[in-house]
Design a protein around this motif. Structure first.
Motif, mmCIF file in Angstrom:
data_model
loop_
_atom_site.group_PDB
_atom_site.id
_atom_site.type_symbol
_atom_site.label_atom_id
_atom_site.label_comp_id
_atom_site.label_asym_id
_atom_site.label_seq_id
_atom_site.Cartn_x
_atom_site.Cartn_y
_atom_site.Cartn_z
ATOM 1 N N ASP A 42 -13.065 -11.995 -1.018
ATOM 2 C CA ASP A 42 -14.481 -12.332 -0.874
ATOM 3 C C ASP A 42 -15.358 -11.069 -0.866
ATOM 4 N N GLU A 43 -16.626 -11.338 -1.074
ATOM 5 C CA GLU A 43 -17.595 -10.252 -1.061
ATOM 6 C C GLU A 43 -17.673 -9.636 0.347
ATOM 7 N N GLY A 44 -17.834 -8.359 0.408
ATOM 8 C CA GLY A 44 -17.893 -7.648 1.677
ATOM 9 C C GLY A 44 -16.619 -6.910 2.005
ATOM 10 N N TYR A 45 -15.532 -7.194 1.285
ATOM 11 C CA TYR A 45 -14.244 -6.558 1.558
ATOM 12 C C TYR A 45 -13.875 -5.502 0.484
ATOM 13 N N GLU A 46 -14.859 -5.055 -0.261
ATOM 14 C CA GLU A 46 -14.562 -4.120 -1.351
ATOM 15 C C GLU A 46 -13.934 -2.828 -0.828
ATOM 16 N N SER A 47 -14.403 -2.347 0.313
ATOM 17 C CA SER A 47 -13.908 -1.069 0.837
ATOM 18 C C SER A 47 -12.682 -1.210 1.723
ATOM 19 N N TYR A 48 -12.250 -2.417 1.953
ATOM 20 C CA TYR A 48 -11.088 -2.632 2.814
ATOM 21 C C TYR A 48 -9.795 -2.311 2.037
ATOM 22 N N GLU A 49 -8.758 -1.985 2.825
ATOM 23 C CA GLU A 49 -7.460 -1.705 2.211
ATOM 24 C C GLU A 49 -6.778 -3.021 1.806
ATOM 25 N N LYS A 50 -6.171 -2.981 0.625
ATOM 26 C CA LYS A 50 -5.407 -4.140 0.127
ATOM 27 C C LYS A 50 -3.949 -3.729 -0.037
ATOM 28 N N TYR A 51 -3.071 -4.721 -0.033
ATOM 29 C CA TYR A 51 -1.644 -4.419 -0.136
ATOM 30 C C TYR A 51 -0.877 -5.646 -0.625
ATOM 31 N N LEU A 52 0.381 -5.396 -1.017
ATOM 32 C CA LEU A 52 1.309 -6.463 -1.394
ATOM 33 C C LEU A 52 2.539 -6.322 -0.529
ATOM 34 N N CYS A 53 2.922 -7.451 0.076
ATOM 35 C CA CYS A 53 4.098 -7.433 0.946
ATOM 36 C C CYS A 53 5.003 -8.601 0.600
ATOM 37 N N LYS A 54 6.187 -8.583 1.206
ATOM 38 C CA LYS A 54 7.178 -9.609 0.913
ATOM 39 C C LYS A 54 7.749 -10.146 2.228
ATOM 40 N N ASN A 55 8.265 -11.333 2.155
ATOM 41 C CA ASN A 55 8.867 -11.989 3.330
ATOM 42 C C ASN A 55 7.837 -12.163 4.458
ATOM 43 N N ASP A 56 8.094 -11.563 5.645
ATOM 44 C CA ASP A 56 7.219 -11.771 6.801
ATOM 45 C C ASP A 56 6.104 -10.737 6.909
ATOM 46 N N CYS A 57 6.025 -9.852 5.941
ATOM 47 C CA CYS A 57 4.976 -8.820 5.895
ATOM 48 C C CYS A 57 5.023 -7.885 7.104
ATOM 49 N N GLY A 58 6.229 -7.612 7.596
ATOM 50 C CA GLY A 58 6.363 -6.572 8.611
ATOM 51 C C GLY A 58 6.119 -5.212 7.984
ATOM 52 N N ASP A 59 6.181 -4.202 8.813
ATOM 53 C CA ASP A 59 5.912 -2.851 8.299
ATOM 54 C C ASP A 59 6.873 -2.474 7.178
ATOM 55 N N SER A 60 8.113 -2.906 7.304
ATOM 56 C CA SER A 60 9.114 -2.583 6.272
ATOM 57 C C SER A 60 8.987 -3.466 5.034
ATOM 58 N N ASP A 61 8.193 -4.511 5.135
ATOM 59 C CA ASP A 61 8.036 -5.432 4.004
ATOM 60 C C ASP A 61 6.847 -5.083 3.116
ATOM 61 N N VAL A 62 6.016 -4.136 3.550
ATOM 62 C CA VAL A 62 4.865 -3.742 2.721
ATOM 63 C C VAL A 62 5.379 -2.905 1.541
ATOM 64 N N LEU A 63 5.095 -3.372 0.343
ATOM 65 C CA LEU A 63 5.612 -2.722 -0.876
ATOM 66 C C LEU A 63 4.682 -1.620 -1.382
ATOM 67 N N ILE A 64 3.358 -1.858 -1.324
ATOM 68 C CA ILE A 64 2.403 -0.882 -1.808
ATOM 69 C C ILE A 64 1.017 -1.204 -1.256
ATOM 70 N N THR A 65 0.182 -0.160 -1.047
ATOM 71 C CA THR A 65 -1.201 -0.344 -0.585
ATOM 72 C C THR A 65 -2.150 0.408 -1.497
ATOM 73 N N THR A 66 -3.435 0.075 -1.417
ATOM 74 C CA THR A 66 -4.426 0.759 -2.258
ATOM 75 C C THR A 66 -4.624 2.212 -1.858
ATOM 76 N N SER A 67 -4.186 2.551 -0.657
ATOM 77 C CA SER A 67 -4.264 3.959 -0.256
ATOM 78 C C SER A 67 -3.177 4.792 -0.928
ATOM 79 N N GLU A 68 -2.178 4.137 -1.489
ATOM 80 C CA GLU A 68 -1.097 4.810 -2.245
ATOM 81 C C GLU A 68 -0.842 3.956 -3.494
ATOM 82 N N SER A 69 -1.535 4.291 -4.560
ATOM 83 C CA SER A 69 -1.598 3.396 -5.729
ATOM 84 C C SER A 69 -0.296 3.283 -6.512
ATOM 85 N N TRP A 70 0.662 4.186 -6.314
ATOM 86 C CA TRP A 70 1.909 4.144 -7.091
ATOM 87 C C TRP A 70 3.075 4.448 -6.167
ATOM 88 N N LYS A 71 3.996 3.502 -6.061
ATOM 89 C CA LYS A 71 5.166 3.672 -5.212
ATOM 90 C C LYS A 71 6.347 2.944 -5.834
#
Length: 468
Positions: A42-71
């Motif tokens: 939605d509008e208003g979240y342009e500057s927020y961090e985005k990410y893709l995760c798997k399973n339960d989205c725990g810390d170990s399940d986060v695959l990549i974030t916009t703060s690190e564009s290539w992993k």
């Protein structure tokens, strides 16, 4: 009591996370290829961090974030104008299939969108449409589609790997002309047509008609194109002699029996010239019983050499055709030239035979100039021979006259000398006469003793001589 409150709080947070999920995105990818997972916010979240995760989205399940564009094999891109962030997953394997979450980080609770990733083999398709054509022709391939895809991008590619088809498209509906390929989208009949011109046998193979879809696999249909050789072309080489007639034999398929037959000249059948219509020296005869026709050159010329095509269909449709490579040579002729070999006491004349190639040009000039030169040479030799013969006869006559004169003078001298010495040398004369007499009487015997003879004996000897 405190433990129960903590448990209720945890359940509440979990429920709030689930209920905060916005819809469900289905994504399908091909094993061994790449896939894009796109999520909107939605509008208003342009500057927020985005990410893709798997399973339960725990810390170990986060695959990549916009703060690190290539992993590893993941890449992420945030299009803040469209408010869509897209994660690309490459080198897909079967274990990559399953549930993913698109997340937007914020204080208190994150915003989640559920993604279901499905993987399929990178091949297509269960049904294949076969199209046959011939080299040199143009062929159109039709690709139907559903009405919901009227405005979608259409394309065609070569091969049978759907994952690379769009990237390797030969032509698309955004660019409808590309070399030998053209695309026409008939939206009313819900099909698009791709036309390939000037087909060659190398155009044979598998093709995919594609309709692009955003989050799902493209709609594809498989086509197998078979380009055959322009049917049954038989090549032959023929050699003819300039100035002589020549007949070419041309078979044709029985279904072309009623068609007009022709012989055309040119390196390629598409640009050859009809020789029967333009050359009066050519005569065509059709034999329907043997399904062949013949073309006769009444008088072959040097310019007739080249490539010919026997045709039985003005549209050059499939059939039995003959390609003829004609070579023209010149006739050889034999000439006999007499030659004379002189042997002491004998003259022998031989005939020398030479074979020469007929000259292409200036043959008439050679005859006109060569023959008079030979005649002139013979005339000169004859005149010299006659002159020498006459000169020799005159010279021989003078020599004979001179010898006769010398003989007469010598005879007179001998006679005069004999008269002067006849009396002074009687004994010598008798000796000579006696010797002459003996030579006639006793040939081969021993010589007798010589004595002085008298005049009477000499006379007797002469008498005996005369009697003999």
């Amino acid at each position: 009591m405190g433990i129960l409150q903590n448990l209720l709080f945890t359940i509440c947070i979990a429920l709030r996370c689930v209920t905060s999920a916005v819809g469900l995105i289905h994504v399908t990818g091909y094993v061994g290829s790449i896939v894009n997972v796109s999520c909107s916010y939605d509008e208003g979240y342009e500057s927020y961090e985005k990410y893709l995760c798997k399973n339960d989205c725990g810390d170990s399940d986060v695959l990549i974030t916009t703060s690190e564009s290539w992993k590893n094999k993941y890449r992420i891109n945030d299009d803040k104008t469209a408010r869509i962030f897209t994660t690309t997953i490459s080198d897909l394997h079967s274990e990559d299939a399953g549930k993913y979450w698109c997340g937007v980080t914020r204080s208190g609770k994150d915003i989640y969108t559920e993604v279901e990733l499905k993987l399929v083999p990178d091949s297509c398709c269960g049904t294949v449409t076969t199209v046959q054509s011939y080299e040199g022709y143009s062929e159109s391939v039709s690709c139907p589609y559903d009405s919901q895809y009227q405005n979608n991008l259409k394309y065609i590619c070569r091969g049978n790997r759907p994952s690379k088809c769009l990237q390797q498209a030969l032509i698309t509906s955004n660019n409808r002309e590309n070399g030998r390929f053209s695309l026409n989208d008939e939206k009313m009949s819900r099909k698009f047509t791709v036309t390939i011109s000037s087909l060659t046998q190398s155009d044979s193979g598998s093709y995919l008609c594609g309709i692009q879809r955003n989050s799902e696999l493209d709609v594809l249909s498989a086509i197998e194109l078979k380009v055959k050789e322009w049917c049954c072309v038989k090549s032959t080489k023929v050699t003819g002699t300039a100035g002589h007639p020549l007949t070419l034999q041309c078979p044709y398929p029985s279904q072309n029996q009623d068609n007009r037959k022709f012989l055309c000249k040119g390196d390629h059948r598409n640009s050859c010239r009809d020789m029967v219509m333009s050359e009066s020296r050519l005569a065509l005869r059709d034999d329907i019983y043997s399904s062949s026709f013949s073309v006769m050159f009444t008088k072959l010329e040097e310019a007739d050499a080249g490539t010919y095509w026997c045709g039985s269909d003005s549209q050059w449709r499939v059939g039995n055709y003959t390609k003829i490579q004609l070579s023209v040579v010149f006739q050889q002729h034999t000439s006999t030239v007499p030659s004379t070999m002189e042997i002491p006491g004998k003259t022998t004349t031989h005939k020398k035979t030479t074979t020469q190639n007929r000259p292409n040009k200036d043959a008439g000039q050679y005859v006109v100039y060569a023959v008079p030169a030979v005649l002139l040479l013979l005339i000169c030799v004859l005149v010299v021979a006659v002159y020498q013969c006459k000169h020799q006869k005159v010279k021989d006559g003078k020599a004979v006259m001179n010898r006769n004169a010398e003989n007469e003078e010598g005879l007179e001298e001998v006679t005069a000398g004999a008269e002067n010495n006849i009396y002074g040398n009687e004994e010598v004369v008798r000796y000579k006469q006696q010797s002459a007499c003996n030579n006639y009487d006793d040939v081969g015997e021993d010589e007798p003793d010589y004595e002085n003879f008298t005049t009477s004996e000499e006379v007797y000897c002469n008498e005996n001589f005369h009697r003999r």
